[in-house]
Design a protein around this motif. Structure first.
Motif, PDB file in Angstrom:
ATOM      1  N   CYS A 129       0.891  -1.172   0.188  1.00  0.00           N
ATOM      2  CA  CYS A 129      -0.200   0.094   0.123  1.00  0.00           C
ATOM      3  C   CYS A 129       0.613   1.024   0.063  1.00  0.00           C
ATOM      4  O   CYS A 129       0.769   2.390  -0.552  1.00  0.00           O
ATOM      5  N   SER A 130       1.252   1.459   0.998  1.00  0.00           N
ATOM      6  CA  SER A 130       2.571   2.241   0.580  1.00  0.00           C
ATOM      7  C   SER A 130       3.322   2.301   0.216  1.00  0.00           C
ATOM      8  O   SER A 130       3.748   3.432  -0.905  1.00  0.00           O
ATOM      9  N   GLU A 136       2.202   2.176  -3.505  1.00  0.00           N
ATOM     10  CA  GLU A 136       1.562   2.688  -4.440  1.00  0.00           C
ATOM     11  C   GLU A 136       1.301   3.612  -4.492  1.00  0.00           C
ATOM     12  O   GLU A 136       1.271   4.623  -4.921  1.00  0.00           O
ATOM     13  N   ILE A 137       0.695   4.039  -2.673  1.00  0.00           N
ATOM     14  CA  ILE A 137       0.618   6.013  -2.495  1.00  0.00           C
ATOM     15  C   ILE A 137       1.391   6.770  -2.705  1.00  0.00           C
ATOM     16  O   ILE A 137       1.006   7.621  -2.222  1.00  0.00           O
ATOM     17  N   CYS A 138       3.096   6.508  -2.379  1.00  0.00           N
ATOM     18  CA  CYS A 138       4.191   7.374  -1.921  1.00  0.00           C
ATOM     19  C   CYS A 138       4.964   7.349  -3.486  1.00  0.00           C
ATOM     20  O   CYS A 138       4.284   6.876  -4.245  1.00  0.00           O
ATOM     21  N   ASP A 139       5.014   8.927  -3.453  1.00  0.00           N
ATOM     22  CA  ASP A 139       6.038   9.572  -5.002  1.00  0.00           C
ATOM     23  C   ASP A 139       7.220   8.410  -5.038  1.00  0.00           C
ATOM     24  O   ASP A 139       7.656   8.127  -5.415  1.00  0.00           O
ATOM     25  N   ALA A 140       7.591   8.631  -3.333  1.00  0.00           N
ATOM     26  CA  ALA A 140       9.097   8.291  -3.698  1.00  0.00           C
ATOM     27  C   ALA A 140       8.879   7.112  -2.084  1.00  0.00           C
ATOM     28  O   ALA A 140       8.679   8.038  -1.422  1.00  0.00           O
ATOM     29  N   GLY A 141      10.338   5.711  -1.903  1.00  0.00           N
ATOM     30  CA  GLY A 141      10.066   5.170  -0.404  1.00  0.00           C
ATOM     31  C   GLY A 141       9.152   4.890  -0.274  1.00  0.00           C
ATOM     32  O   GLY A 141       7.847   4.552  -1.207  1.00  0.00           O
ATOM     33  N   ALA A 142       8.690   3.727   0.631  1.00  0.00           N
ATOM     34  CA  ALA A 142       7.625   3.092   0.362  1.00  0.00           C
ATOM     35  C   ALA A 142       8.268   2.441   2.514  1.00  0.00           C
ATOM     36  O   ALA A 142       9.490   2.292   2.415  1.00  0.00           O
TER      37      ALA A 142
END
Lengths: 259, 259, 259, 259
Positions: B151-152, B154-160
């Protein structure tokens, strides 16, 4: 029976070995702790307390430690009360020095960064008091944080390893210090603070902030040190950061000791 | 003195309450465990073992548990030996059922993915044996892993966000099962396996692999389940994954029970 | 950004592996617990909660567990509230089953047997709730006790080994059950109950009582079983006693399971 | 890629905060330890090691700690090897000081006092090494013991409370010191040593010896101190005794520090 209930601890001792610390460990005690927002909060503490025992005495009267602690049961504990407890222990145990460690969980409500949703975080805290010639008082707070590896960010085409860490700060107090202020220093000195409740937009914000602020354990302790030097009431400190590395089964660790 | 050394445990008991398990916990024992690469390895184990006690007896003779375990001290422990220990316990304690839990650390050498540098990882393992009418034997292995949140990503512009997790697998064995095979299943079912020693090029590879293979705790246990179903000798299993979330102070958890 | 904040957990899953339990562990929560003497007491709890996840869904929405728990933060927790939490979890997570474990320290004031001096004891407690088709609720209480070995007393010319033990009682409730009543059952079923504060005359009474009532771990669990069978509201139970043997470095253990 | 695999840790740092300790914690390592009877024994150790980091460097190269430890994997560890590890760490990490803690379980076979039956006891041990200008080496051993309360014996008509305790001895070594010699000192300084295997005649002997030699925590540490002062190779020591009181849920504690 009068003979039987002899004071064996009070007997003399000829071995000429003084005891540095004698006392009780793991005593359960309900207390109140000063809370910046709610005046105080109820906590369940575990207490260790000790005195010195001069070489000429056989033993310390252990029940007196419990009697002294009982006087303060349910009361607000702060530096002043710790000093009173230590003073009482010296008197009741006829000792020159007394020591106490009070470990307790402390709760703080936080708002998620985007949704503003509120939840609580628990911080494991401790008070340490020593009263020999002088009285000294220290507060310890353990703050969970998130850290993202600067090296990993720089060398990877995408992503970077990050993990939960624990920052342990012990401060020697020369005046009143809020637990909340220590937490604030630490949570402003890591890749991101952590939260109990994060909705999707919050998770996005936290993860992107982490990626934008990569920090080694060394960076975290240095940032905390720089900020603690400016906190009023703080005479000295020890700062530790331990990272539960996501790519290893062991931990990374850094420590600065200015106690 | 003959009278004094009475067999108090052997006395009758009229309370009519049978005891399901009685025995000893935390007995330290040196053992050998079969090792795929080195034939066997020395381990320091902690052993719990129990028998049932019919309602008509007062107590179990605890020293006999230790005597039975002592026979196997320093020996190779596997399903066959566990069965012998349990059989001996039933005989020596005059019991219908016997149970054992043997907890030990197990070491495996691994090579880093790019540099090929070798280091060891420790896996906490356990054997569980029960011998009532039938004999059953289970192996448990705890495997540290790295997981990256889908999920992180997919929703983040960069990183997770990613973190260390522990996958706990317990398998019921119908034949010989290598600890190494269970580890291999788990390490092939997460965002990335973890290592003790990673040089810079390895770290890059591990972190990029993690980012390319995002997995929830649910994904990890499902992948492990699918693979365990095909492992020879495995009759059933329970799979757990617990993630030490980097953005929270609490853990995420998933479990499938097909024991 | 709308696209970005995709509901990854809500995606379908084709692996056809249902998850038995998915959720969060170690969530810190302040609660109140019903107290026989003081109406209620504040406790710091650690909460695990889970739901099942049907095979067709990719993941559970972990933040919803925290949102549900937050509603009950600071509230009195009992069987009825646990049922409501579990009902909310089923609804919010669209699940068939929900489970919760709430672990907390509970304090009870006790009077020493001769001096009458009052002090508090801490008992580690837990609530367990499951809500699938039916709702079930269990209370667990860990009670420290003292036990003196009957065999040792009989065979020794003077003295007998004794030690601290922990009796763990888990009861399945069909009505309201006081934590205090479970404690009372256990403290009346050992060689002697233990206290925080004992003056010399109390210590004499406790030690002589212990010597007059020697009990094995088997005796302790049997006595507890006989008494629990008569406690109103108790549908079933599991009773364990583990002794930290003074003459060994390992522990003695007995268990009866009538859950 | 050459640019990418930048040495981020090697970057300069302008914050002017030197780090006292930076390194790794909880690294699993198989070692051999010198054993008085069997030449050496295999142990599973957990290792922490650190160096100092001058203020002008951004970070330490964590993988080098693992590389240094790996050289000594499976080897005999003693003061000389610890010194070599610390020397290697200083060199590889370009540091002035290095520190190590090696924690491991150590097994010793003992014979029961009457039956002569043999069994093993586990002692949790640690090596501590520091190498700044000088090299210092300490051994720590945790020895389970039985203690019987002198006060309780004197005031009771029959019986006396006794319990398991743990004596923790840390010695600073100026020459080779056997773990076995530290254990012997402690086991000769309590009410009775403890055993894994005791038959009825042994139990009688142990319990009667305990009753004949009542000792407070204060007595235990004093006796250990007097004996350690005479052990060859011991430059200093810290001795702690913690009793898991059978009549309380908290512990009694005494400590003498002559490190």
């Amino acid at each position: 029976m009068v003979d039987k209930l002899a004071d064996v601890q009070g007997y003399g001792d000829s071995r000429e070995v003084g005891i540095d610390k004698v006392g009780v460990r793991g005593v359960a005690l309900s207390l109140k702790i000063k809370d910046r927002v709610n005046r105080f909060q109820h906590v369940s503490a575990s207490v260790d307390c000790f005195v010195d025992l001069p070489h000429e005495f056989r033993g310390a009267h252990m029940s007196r430690f419990i009697e002294v602690l009982n006087v303060y049961r349910g009361k607000v504990f702060d530096a002043g009360v710790v000093r009173k407890v230590l003073s009482d222990l010296r008197e009741r145990l006829c000792a020159d020095c007394s020591h106490i460690e009070v470990v307790f969980p402390y709760f703080v409500e936080k708002a998620a960064p985007v949704s503003g949703k509120k939840s609580v975080m628990k911080y494991d805290c401790a008070f340490f008091g020593d009263f020999c010639e002088d009285f000294s008082f220290m507060i310890e707070v353990k703050v969970p944080v998130a850290t993202l590896c600067p090296c990993s960010k720089e060398i990877c085409d995408a992503g970077a390893h990050n993990q939960r860490g624990i920052v342990t700060v012990r401060v020697r107090c020369g005046g009143f210090v809020w637990i909340e202020d220590i937490i604030k220093v630490v949570e402003g000195s890591c890749s991101s603070e952590v939260f109990s409740l994060l909705k999707r937009a919050d998770e996005k914000a936290v993860c992107e902030k982490m990626y934008a602020q990569p920090m080694f354990v060394e960076d975290v302790v240095r940032e905390v040190v720089l900020k603690l030097r400016k906190v009023k009431g703080v005479l000295g400190f020890r700062v530790e950061c331990e990272n539960f590395e996501s790519i290893h089964a062991h931990n990374a660790y850094a420590m600065v000791d200015e106690l």
